[in-house]
Design a protein around this motif. Sequence first.
Motif, PDB file in Angstrom:
ATOM      1  N   LYS A 109     -24.326   5.981  39.759  1.00 37.10           N
ATOM      2  CA  LYS A 109     -22.920   5.582  39.723  1.00 37.10           C
ATOM      3  C   LYS A 109     -22.810   4.113  40.158  1.00 37.10           C
ATOM      4  CE  LYS A 109     -21.890   7.158  44.453  1.00 37.10           C
ATOM      5  NZ  LYS A 109     -21.017   8.013  45.275  1.00 37.10           N
ATOM      6  N   ALA A 110     -21.697   3.465  39.748  1.00 33.76           N
ATOM      7  CA  ALA A 110     -21.472   2.051  40.053  1.00 33.76           C
ATOM      8  C   ALA A 110     -20.991   1.891  41.487  1.00 33.76           C
ATOM      9  CB  ALA A 110     -20.450   1.458  39.086  1.00 33.76           C
ATOM     10  N   ASP A 111     -21.611   0.975  42.220  1.00 34.99           N
ATOM     11  CA  ASP A 111     -21.195   0.612  43.577  1.00 34.99           C
ATOM     12  C   ASP A 111     -21.176  -0.910  43.655  1.00 34.99           C
ATOM     13  OD1 ASP A 111     -20.580   0.424  46.192  1.00 34.99           O
ATOM     14  OD2 ASP A 111     -22.436   1.287  46.985  1.00 34.99           O
ATOM     15  N   GLY A 112     -19.976  -1.510  43.406  1.00 38.44           N
ATOM     16  CA  GLY A 112     -19.893  -2.965  43.338  1.00 38.44           C
ATOM     17  C   GLY A 112     -20.580  -3.446  42.079  1.00 38.44           C
ATOM     18  N   ASP A 113     -21.575  -4.273  42.195  1.00 35.43           N
ATOM     19  CA  ASP A 113     -22.320  -4.792  41.053  1.00 35.43           C
ATOM     20  C   ASP A 113     -23.685  -4.125  40.906  1.00 35.43           C
ATOM     21  OD1 ASP A 113     -20.317  -6.492  40.353  1.00 35.43           O
ATOM     22  OD2 ASP A 113     -21.102  -8.201  41.467  1.00 35.43           O
ATOM     23  N   GLN A 114     -23.884  -2.941  41.520  1.00 37.15           N
ATOM     24  CA  GLN A 114     -25.163  -2.250  41.459  1.00 37.15           C
ATOM     25  C   GLN A 114     -24.942  -0.783  41.093  1.00 37.15           C
ATOM     26  OE1 GLN A 114     -27.012  -2.816  45.265  1.00 37.15           O
ATOM     27  NE2 GLN A 114     -27.663  -4.912  44.814  1.00 37.15           N
ATOM     28  N   CYS A 115     -26.007  -0.165  40.556  1.00 40.60           N
ATOM     29  CA  CYS A 115     -26.009   1.272  40.271  1.00 40.60           C
ATOM     30  C   CYS A 115     -26.823   1.967  41.354  1.00 40.60           C
ATOM     31  CB  CYS A 115     -26.609   1.542  38.892  1.00 40.60           C
ATOM     32  SG  CYS A 115     -25.577   0.961  37.514  1.00 40.60           S
ATOM     33  N   VAL A 116     -26.259   2.970  41.983  1.00 44.01           N
ATOM     34  CA  VAL A 116     -26.949   3.726  43.035  1.00 44.01           C
ATOM     35  C   VAL A 116     -27.078   5.177  42.583  1.00 44.01           C
ATOM     36  CG1 VAL A 116     -26.138   2.188  44.855  1.00 44.01           C
ATOM     37  CG2 VAL A 116     -24.762   4.146  44.242  1.00 44.01           C
ATOM     38  N   LYS A 117     -28.144   5.835  43.052  1.00 48.13           N
ATOM     39  CA  LYS A 117     -28.405   7.204  42.656  1.00 48.13           C
ATOM     40  C   LYS A 117     -27.409   8.151  43.311  1.00 48.13           C
ATOM     41  CE  LYS A 117     -32.134  10.611  42.277  1.00 48.13           C
ATOM     42  NZ  LYS A 117     -33.549  10.900  42.566  1.00 48.13           N
ATOM     43  N   ILE A 118     -26.958   9.148  42.557  1.00 51.68           N
ATOM     44  CA  ILE A 118     -26.004  10.131  43.067  1.00 51.68           C
ATOM     45  C   ILE A 118     -26.772  11.196  43.849  1.00 51.68           C
ATOM     46  CG2 ILE A 118     -24.257  11.833  42.446  1.00 51.68           C
ATOM     47  CD1 ILE A 118     -23.741  10.217  39.914  1.00 51.68           C
ATOM     48  N   THR A 119     -26.411  11.390  45.109  1.00 53.88           N
ATOM     49  CA  THR A 119     -27.057  12.383  45.967  1.00 53.88           C
ATOM     50  C   THR A 119     -26.071  13.513  46.252  1.00 53.88           C
ATOM     51  OG1 THR A 119     -28.371  10.636  46.993  1.00 53.88           O
ATOM     52  CG2 THR A 119     -28.243  12.751  48.143  1.00 53.88           C
ATOM     53  N   CYS A 120     -26.478  14.755  45.932  1.00 54.15           N
ATOM     54  CA  CYS A 120     -25.617  15.921  46.143  1.00 54.15           C
ATOM     55  C   CYS A 120     -26.116  16.715  47.340  1.00 54.15           C
ATOM     56  CB  CYS A 120     -25.573  16.806  44.900  1.00 54.15           C
ATOM     57  SG  CYS A 120     -24.965  15.971  43.413  1.00 54.15           S
ATOM     58  N   ARG A 121     -25.247  17.412  48.012  1.00 52.51           N
ATOM     59  CA  ARG A 121     -25.637  18.243  49.159  1.00 52.51           C
ATOM     60  C   ARG A 121     -26.325  19.504  48.681  1.00 52.51           C
ATOM     61  NH1 ARG A 121     -19.690  20.440  51.136  1.00 52.51           N
ATOM     62  NH2 ARG A 121     -19.100  21.417  49.156  1.00 52.51           N
ATOM     63  N   ALA A 122     -26.846  20.263  49.654  1.00 55.53           N
ATOM     64  CA  ALA A 122     -27.593  21.481  49.332  1.00 55.53           C
ATOM     65  C   ALA A 122     -26.693  22.457  48.585  1.00 55.53           C
ATOM     66  CB  ALA A 122     -28.139  22.120  50.612  1.00 55.53           C
ATOM     67  N   GLY A 123     -27.245  23.056  47.547  1.00 49.29           N
ATOM     68  CA  GLY A 123     -26.493  24.021  46.755  1.00 49.29           C
ATOM     69  C   GLY A 123     -25.711  23.382  45.623  1.00 49.29           C
ATOM     70  N   TYR A 124     -25.816  22.056  45.475  1.00 53.25           N
ATOM     71  CA  TYR A 124     -25.098  21.349  44.417  1.00 53.25           C
ATOM     72  C   TYR A 124     -26.091  20.498  43.630  1.00 53.25           C
ATOM     73  CZ  TYR A 124     -20.597  22.619  46.497  1.00 53.25           C
ATOM     74  OH  TYR A 124     -19.522  23.306  46.972  1.00 53.25           O
ATOM     75  N   HIS A 125     -25.742  20.209  42.396  1.00 50.70           N
ATOM     76  CA  HIS A 125     -26.576  19.346  41.572  1.00 50.70           C
ATOM     77  C   HIS A 125     -25.661  18.507  40.675  1.00 50.70           C
ATOM     78  CE1 HIS A 125     -26.258  21.483  37.591  1.00 50.70           C
ATOM     79  NE2 HIS A 125     -25.693  22.371  38.404  1.00 50.70           N
ATOM     80  N   VAL A 126     -26.220  17.442  40.027  1.00 52.09           N
ATOM     81  CA  VAL A 126     -25.447  16.546  39.165  1.00 52.09           C
ATOM     82  C   VAL A 126     -25.183  17.248  37.847  1.00 52.09           C
ATOM     83  CG1 VAL A 126     -25.384  14.309  38.013  1.00 52.09           C
ATOM     84  CG2 VAL A 126     -26.475  14.534  40.246  1.00 52.09           C
ATOM     85  N   GLY A 127     -23.895  17.388  37.506  1.00 57.71           N
ATOM     86  CA  GLY A 127     -23.516  18.064  36.283  1.00 57.71           C
ATOM     87  C   GLY A 127     -23.490  17.144  35.088  1.00 57.71           C
ATOM     88  N   ASP A 128     -23.037  17.694  33.967  1.00 56.97           N
ATOM     89  CA  ASP A 128     -22.996  16.922  32.726  1.00 56.97           C
ATOM     90  C   ASP A 128     -22.013  15.753  32.815  1.00 56.97           C
ATOM     91  OD1 ASP A 128     -24.838  18.663  31.705  1.00 56.97           O
ATOM     92  OD2 ASP A 128     -23.349  19.943  30.712  1.00 56.97           O
ATOM     93  N   ASP A 129     -20.957  15.866  33.651  1.00 60.22           N
ATOM     94  CA  ASP A 129     -19.976  14.786  33.790  1.00 60.22           C
ATOM     95  C   ASP A 129     -20.374  13.779  34.862  1.00 60.22           C
ATOM     96  OD1 ASP A 129     -19.729  16.481  35.912  1.00 60.22           O
ATOM     97  OD2 ASP A 129     -17.541  16.689  35.788  1.00 60.22           O
ATOM     98  N   ASN A 130     -21.654  13.836  35.307  1.00 57.28           N
ATOM     99  CA  ASN A 130     -22.182  12.887  36.305  1.00 57.28           C
ATOM    100  C   ASN A 130     -21.514  13.067  37.663  1.00 57.28           C
ATOM    101  OD1 ASN A 130     -24.398  11.145  36.187  1.00 57.28           O
ATOM    102  ND2 ASN A 130     -23.091   9.354  36.467  1.00 57.28           N
ATOM    103  N   GLU A 131     -21.013  14.258  37.936  1.00 62.30           N
ATOM    104  CA  GLU A 131     -20.414  14.591  39.220  1.00 62.30           C
ATOM    105  C   GLU A 131     -21.162  15.764  39.828  1.00 62.30           C
ATOM    106  OE1 GLU A 131     -18.060  13.009  40.722  1.00 62.30           O
ATOM    107  OE2 GLU A 131     -17.521  11.591  39.125  1.00 62.30           O
ATOM    108  N   CYS A 132     -21.134  15.861  41.186  1.00 62.43           N
ATOM    109  CA  CYS A 132     -21.807  16.964  41.872  1.00 62.43           C
ATOM    110  C   CYS A 132     -21.025  18.253  41.655  1.00 62.43           C
ATOM    111  CB  CYS A 132     -21.929  16.660  43.369  1.00 62.43           C
ATOM    112  SG  CYS A 132     -23.083  15.334  43.749  1.00 62.43           S
ATOM    113  N   GLU A 133     -21.758  19.321  41.283  1.00 62.98           N
ATOM    114  CA  GLU A 133     -21.121  20.617  41.108  1.00 62.98           C
ATOM    115  C   GLU A 133     -22.046  21.700  41.656  1.00 62.98           C
ATOM    116  OE1 GLU A 133     -22.500  21.478  36.502  1.00 62.98           O
ATOM    117  OE2 GLU A 133     -20.503  20.660  36.904  1.00 62.98           O
TER     118      GLU A 133
END
Length: 605
Positions: free
Chosen positions: A505-529
């Motif tokens: 995901k975008a953070d200012g002028d950089q892309c950072v990896k999306i980290t989800c908590r336990a029991g969640y993973h990155v879904g098709d919409d690039n959000e934790c589910e």
Amino acid sequence: MPVFRSCALGLRALAFFVLASCSPALADKRVALVIGNSAYKNAPRLANPVNDAGLVGGMFRNAGFDTVEIRLDLNASEMRRSLREFAARTRDADMAVIYYAGHGIELDGSNYLVPTDAMLETDGDVLDETIALDRALYAVEPAKQLRLVILDACRDNPFAKTMKRTLASRAIGGGLAKVEPTSPNTMIAFAAKAGSTASDGDSRNSPFAVALTDHLPKPGLDLRKAFGFVRDDVLKKTGNKQEPYVYGSLGGSDVPLVPARPAAAGPQANPQDSVRKDYELALQAGLREAWEAFLQTYPDGFYANLARVQLKKIAAEEDRTVATEKARLAEQEKARLASERAQKAEQEKAAAAAKAAEEARIAAEKAKQIEQAKAEAAERDRKAAEAAAAKSLAEKRAAEKAAAEAAAKQAADAESRKVAALSPPPSSPPPGDLAKSVQSELRRVGCLSAAADGDWNAATQRSLSLFNKYAGTQFDAKLASVDALDALKAKPGRVCPLVCNFGFKADGDQCVKITCRAGYHVGDDNECEKVAEKRPVATREDSKRRDTDRKATESSPSKPEASGQIFCSSAGCRPVQKGCRLVNGLIPGRAASNAAAGGSYEVCN
């Protein structure tokens, strides 16, 4: 009469005094603060800031500023006090300007002005020993029309090289960071573009200060255009190494530092005014002597002809008066003779004389009326001629004013073309350098992720097309152009949105990896589910496999089992022991009676 004249003179003097005393109040109030720091105690002395401060301060004074304060080699407390006092003077000012020459430093994206007593041993000392640029902006904020801060402080800073970092991630730039003023009608001019350094030059004054004094005090020249000329001069003198830059914005109207010179007030002297005034004086007198004196002074011209018409009018009046008097005398003589019973011949002679006198009087009266009409017509012609002359003079002055404005505009355009002609080749650099410059600007505005290598490839063309989409431009993406480079430079920040890969995901002028908590993973919409719980589902293949296994089991012969068998003998029946089995028939070495008992024997391993 003398009392009236003295009163009139007194009223004129009073009116002049009131106008003279009110005229300064109607003019815009302009104030300036000039600071030059050269004698640094903990760094090498700078040669030009004090000289530049004197040069720029003199420019403000010659430009007619109401107050210009020049302060040199100030420590921290003196700089704060000067800014505080200047802020008080800007409360009733229309235009406020601060010029600073000396060292400046950038820390974590903020700019600071360095006093002469600063030590700056660590990066934390910047907050305590320097003056934030925001403090200078606060000092000019009360001004009503223009707030201008000029920083000739982009020099190579020696403090940044020796300063200890308390945090390794803390950024200390080589020049100043770009700024975006929040107050309207505010401009901040840098001697060099953000992130770059300025030159002191080889002469008594820096190239930036000299260019300022050449262009800013030009009457009526808009500040944006004046700073454009300053930029061109500095680029030329430094061989394209130093580019001044201006941040902030103004409205649509021109904002000159020095107002345009007003046109000459009041009508110009007309050589016919004195003739006209003398003519009107003679007209008011209405005497032959007055007109004769006028003709002696002005024997020729339009007003001389009018004066002769007036003389003819006076002569006609004199003739009429003489004829009237003669008619009166003749009538009296006729009456006298009639009363004295004079002879008939004498009476007839008197009657004829009276008749002739009356006819002469009537003729003189008609002549007077004719001359009167001619004089009135001449007076009307005079007034019409004067009105036409006044109109012609007004039109002439308007034409002269328009011609002067056109000439001034033409001169300004000629100067612009001259500056453009004298400007160095950056407007048309070599193709390779131009492509690389455009790529660098595309990277800056976030439209290009690849390196600027000067190769105008398909990726660069897509980047310029992307810039056209988000900036609303229509540049040809197949080649690099100077117009595209200028449009890119005009953008202060990111234009193209930041696009990240899946899982980032975008953070200012950089892309950072999306980290989800336990029991969640990155879904098709690039959000934790939340991770869905999986349940076994019977399939046709599983059912087919179970049927095959069951049929194979049923068709195979049963295996012998030891457990569950019963052994009976003469002693009774019991389960076959573990590890043993029943055998039918005779076993060698066993008695026959055993076989007879049941025909089976227990055999153990």
